[in-house]
Design a protein around this motif. Structure first.
Motif, PDB file in Angstrom:
ATOM      1  N   LYS A 135       0.858  -1.180   0.000  1.00 19.11           N
ATOM      2  CA  LYS A 135       0.000   0.000   0.000  1.00 19.11           C
ATOM      3  C   LYS A 135       0.894   1.229   0.000  1.00 19.11           C
ATOM      4  CE  LYS A 135      -2.350   1.372   3.672  1.00 19.11           C
ATOM      5  NZ  LYS A 135      -3.401   1.473   4.730  1.00 19.11           N
ATOM      6  N   ASN A 136       0.702   2.079  -0.976  1.00 17.09           N
ATOM      7  CA  ASN A 136       1.477   3.312  -1.074  1.00 17.09           C
ATOM      8  C   ASN A 136       0.936   4.364  -0.109  1.00 17.09           C
ATOM      9  OD1 ASN A 136       3.272   2.509  -3.245  1.00 17.09           O
ATOM     10  ND2 ASN A 136       1.468   2.595  -4.576  1.00 17.09           N
ATOM     11  N   ALA A 137       1.703   5.439   0.051  1.00 14.05           N
ATOM     12  CA  ALA A 137       1.315   6.501   0.967  1.00 14.05           C
ATOM     13  C   ALA A 137      -0.031   7.125   0.602  1.00 14.05           C
ATOM     14  CB  ALA A 137       2.401   7.577   0.999  1.00 14.05           C
ATOM     15  N   ASP A 138      -0.375   7.100  -0.703  1.00 14.23           N
ATOM     16  CA  ASP A 138      -1.650   7.683  -1.139  1.00 14.23           C
ATOM     17  C   ASP A 138      -2.815   6.704  -1.010  1.00 14.23           C
ATOM     18  OD1 ASP A 138      -1.238   5.907  -3.208  1.00 14.23           O
ATOM     19  OD2 ASP A 138      -1.102   7.417  -4.785  1.00 14.23           O
ATOM     20  N   GLY A 139      -2.551   5.510  -0.468  1.00  9.51           N
ATOM     21  CA  GLY A 139      -3.603   4.525  -0.268  1.00  9.51           C
ATOM     22  C   GLY A 139      -3.777   3.541  -1.407  1.00  9.51           C
ATOM     23  N   SER A 140      -3.130   3.789  -2.537  1.00 10.15           N
ATOM     24  CA  SER A 140      -3.231   2.875  -3.672  1.00 10.15           C
ATOM     25  C   SER A 140      -2.430   1.615  -3.406  1.00 10.15           C
ATOM     26  CB  SER A 140      -2.724   3.550  -4.952  1.00 10.15           C
ATOM     27  OG  SER A 140      -1.333   3.845  -4.847  1.00 10.15           O
ATOM     28  N   LEU A 141      -2.832   0.530  -4.065  1.00 10.02           N
ATOM     29  CA  LEU A 141      -2.117  -0.743  -3.946  1.00 10.02           C
ATOM     30  C   LEU A 141      -1.269  -0.969  -5.178  1.00 10.02           C
ATOM     31  CD1 LEU A 141      -4.887  -3.133  -2.525  1.00 10.02           C
ATOM     32  CD2 LEU A 141      -3.432  -1.491  -1.313  1.00 10.02           C
ATOM     33  N   GLN A 157       6.490   2.298   2.036  1.00 11.24           N
ATOM     34  CA  GLN A 157       5.270   1.561   1.709  1.00 11.24           C
ATOM     35  C   GLN A 157       4.907   0.601   2.840  1.00 11.24           C
ATOM     36  OE1 GLN A 157       7.112  -0.162  -1.757  1.00 11.24           O
ATOM     37  NE2 GLN A 157       5.921   1.118  -3.156  1.00 11.24           N
ATOM     38  N   THR A 158       3.645   0.206   2.880  1.00 11.82           N
ATOM     39  CA  THR A 158       3.177  -0.792   3.831  1.00 11.82           C
ATOM     40  C   THR A 158       3.117  -2.146   3.144  1.00 11.82           C
ATOM     41  OG1 THR A 158       1.814   0.847   4.988  1.00 11.82           O
ATOM     42  CG2 THR A 158       1.264  -1.477   5.328  1.00 11.82           C
ATOM     43  N   ALA A 159       3.759  -3.142   3.728  1.00 11.82           N
ATOM     44  CA  ALA A 159       3.747  -4.491   3.162  1.00 11.82           C
ATOM     45  C   ALA A 159       2.449  -5.189   3.549  1.00 11.82           C
ATOM     46  CB  ALA A 159       4.943  -5.288   3.667  1.00 11.82           C
ATOM     47  N   LEU A 160       1.614  -5.505   2.565  1.00 13.45           N
ATOM     48  CA  LEU A 160       0.377  -6.241   2.811  1.00 13.45           C
ATOM     49  C   LEU A 160       0.583  -7.741   2.637  1.00 13.45           C
ATOM     50  CD1 LEU A 160      -2.227  -3.987   0.943  1.00 13.45           C
ATOM     51  CD2 LEU A 160      -1.394  -3.798   3.303  1.00 13.45           C
ATOM     52  N   LEU A 161       1.389  -8.110   1.645  1.00  7.48           N
ATOM     53  CA  LEU A 161       1.681  -9.517   1.362  1.00  7.48           C
ATOM     54  C   LEU A 161       3.075  -9.614   0.756  1.00  7.48           C
ATOM     55  CD1 LEU A 161       0.714 -12.489   1.101  1.00  7.48           C
ATOM     56  CD2 LEU A 161      -0.113 -11.905  -1.189  1.00  7.48           C
ATOM     57  N   GLY A 162       3.838 -10.566   1.233  1.00  8.60           N
ATOM     58  CA  GLY A 162       5.170 -10.793   0.677  1.00  8.60           C
ATOM     59  C   GLY A 162       5.396 -12.274   0.445  1.00  8.60           C
ATOM     60  N   CYS A 163       6.071 -12.594  -0.629  1.00  8.49           N
ATOM     61  CA  CYS A 163       6.417 -13.986  -0.918  1.00  8.49           C
ATOM     62  C   CYS A 163       7.917 -14.096  -1.132  1.00  8.49           C
ATOM     63  CB  CYS A 163       5.667 -14.490  -2.151  1.00  8.49           C
ATOM     64  SG  CYS A 163       5.963 -16.251  -2.484  1.00  8.49           S
ATOM     65  N   ASP A 164       8.534 -14.935  -0.355  1.00 11.94           N
ATOM     66  CA  ASP A 164       9.972 -15.181  -0.419  1.00 11.94           C
ATOM     67  C   ASP A 164      10.287 -16.010  -1.663  1.00 11.94           C
ATOM     68  OD1 ASP A 164      12.623 -15.841   0.037  1.00 11.94           O
ATOM     69  OD2 ASP A 164      12.311 -16.488   2.106  1.00 11.94           O
ATOM     70  N   VAL A 165      11.092 -15.469  -2.568  1.00  7.45           N
ATOM     71  CA  VAL A 165      11.482 -16.231  -3.755  1.00  7.45           C
ATOM     72  C   VAL A 165      12.968 -16.608  -3.736  1.00  7.45           C
ATOM     73  CG1 VAL A 165       9.587 -15.372  -5.182  1.00  7.45           C
ATOM     74  CG2 VAL A 165      11.769 -14.150  -5.207  1.00  7.45           C
ATOM     75  N   TRP A 166      13.575 -16.604  -2.540  1.00  4.59           N
ATOM     76  CA  TRP A 166      14.873 -17.238  -2.396  1.00  4.59           C
ATOM     77  C   TRP A 166      14.662 -18.747  -2.572  1.00  4.59           C
ATOM     78  CZ3 TRP A 166      19.527 -15.220   0.386  1.00  4.59           C
ATOM     79  CH2 TRP A 166      19.511 -13.819   0.509  1.00  4.59           C
ATOM     80  N   GLU A 167      15.643 -19.433  -3.114  1.00  4.03           N
ATOM     81  CA  GLU A 167      15.463 -20.856  -3.407  1.00  4.03           C
ATOM     82  C   GLU A 167      15.155 -21.689  -2.171  1.00  4.03           C
ATOM     83  OE1 GLU A 167      18.763 -22.302  -5.729  1.00  4.03           O
ATOM     84  OE2 GLU A 167      17.781 -21.722  -7.599  1.00  4.03           O
ATOM     85  N   VAL A 195      -3.649 -10.473   5.503  1.00  4.47           N
ATOM     86  CA  VAL A 195      -3.353  -9.444   4.497  1.00  4.47           C
ATOM     87  C   VAL A 195      -4.307  -8.261   4.669  1.00  4.47           C
ATOM     88  CG1 VAL A 195      -3.249  -8.934   2.034  1.00  4.47           C
ATOM     89  CG2 VAL A 195      -2.449 -11.160   2.878  1.00  4.47           C
ATOM     90  N   ALA A 196      -5.590  -8.560   4.812  1.00  7.27           N
ATOM     91  CA  ALA A 196      -6.595  -7.506   4.973  1.00  7.27           C
ATOM     92  C   ALA A 196      -6.361  -6.683   6.232  1.00  7.27           C
ATOM     93  CB  ALA A 196      -7.990  -8.125   4.980  1.00  7.27           C
ATOM     94  N   SER A 197      -5.879  -7.344   7.289  1.00  4.99           N
ATOM     95  CA  SER A 197      -5.649  -6.638   8.563  1.00  4.99           C
ATOM     96  C   SER A 197      -4.527  -5.619   8.468  1.00  4.99           C
ATOM     97  CB  SER A 197      -5.339  -7.642   9.667  1.00  4.99           C
ATOM     98  OG  SER A 197      -4.024  -8.172   9.547  1.00  4.99           O
ATOM     99  N   ARG A 198      -3.693  -5.713   7.450  1.00  2.00           N
ATOM    100  CA  ARG A 198      -2.563  -4.806   7.273  1.00  2.00           C
ATOM    101  C   ARG A 198      -2.936  -3.530   6.509  1.00  2.00           C
ATOM    102  NH1 ARG A 198       2.495  -7.655   7.837  1.00  2.00           N
ATOM    103  NH2 ARG A 198       2.105  -9.770   8.578  1.00  2.00           N
TER     104      ARG A 198
END
Length: 199
Positions: A135-141, A157-167, A195-198
């Motif tokens: 989520k950006n500072a202006d509220g956009s995703l 930015q606010t992290a709503l969802l992250g996926c680790d792509v290290w092997e 995710v929604a709670s973030r």
């Protein structure tokens, strides 16, 4: 006070039926994540960052002009990333809350289009790194990707969802099939309530 390895919010085998095996969790959480805790604590000991929060250290040590980040940042950022990662997944039915679905449709056109963009970001990250819904500072995703341990905090930015792509996150279960891992992550592993709670 030294940082500690948080317990997983579920059993090591809780996600096995959804595509993330107990063996992966043992290597990823118990060894890799724990190494970031140990090395991060050692790196900040006796420095100006000793006693600061993870977030303060990440923002304060990130160098936007450097390709290779310093050891404090690398370990502390990865410690924070993994703390979030485990919380962003879950063994439940993981239905998507209405407010999150609405936000994804507004910003990406559809949930399917969001998933396509997120998967493309993760698959397209050369080498190690992360795919993010932010989520950006202006509220956009937006969907972003970062190299190594860099995360959305570095960009305000606010992290709503992250996926680790290290092997180490997918190789035991999916070998070299990172795109399949990403699809499985979105379809089966994400705790959309978290995710929604973030937001």
């Amino acid at each position: 006070m030294a940082f500690e390895l948080p317990d997983l919010p579920y059993a090591h085998d809780a996600l096995a039926a959804k595509g993330m095996s107990a063996e992966t969790m043992e290597f990823h959480h118990d060894l890799h994540h724990n190494a970031y805790v140990t090395n991060g604590n050692a790196a900040i000991a006796g420095t100006e960052w000793d006693g600061k929060s993870l977030e303060e250290i990440i923002v304060g040590t990130y160098d936007a002009n450097s390709v290779a980040q310093n050891g404090i940042f690398n370990n502390i950022s990865q410690l924070w990333n993994h703390n979030q990662f485990w919380e962003m997944m879950g063994p439940g039915d993981n239905a998507m809350p209405t407010e999150l679905e609405k936000a994804l449709v507004e910003n990406f056109g559809s949930v399917a289009d969001f998933k396509t963009a997120f998967s493309a970001a993760g698959a397209g990250q050369f080498g190690s790194g992360w795919a993010w819904l932010v989520k950006n500072a202006d509220g956009s995703l937006a969907v972003t990707k970062t190299e190594n341990g860099v995360n959305p905090l570095c960009f305000g930015q606010t992290a709503l969802l992250g996926c680790d792509v290290w092997e180490h996150s997918y190789y035991i279960d999916f070998r070299n099939k990172r795109p399949v891992y990403l699809t499985n992550f979105l379809d089966n592993l994400v705790n959309w309530e978290n995710v929604a709670s973030r937001m």
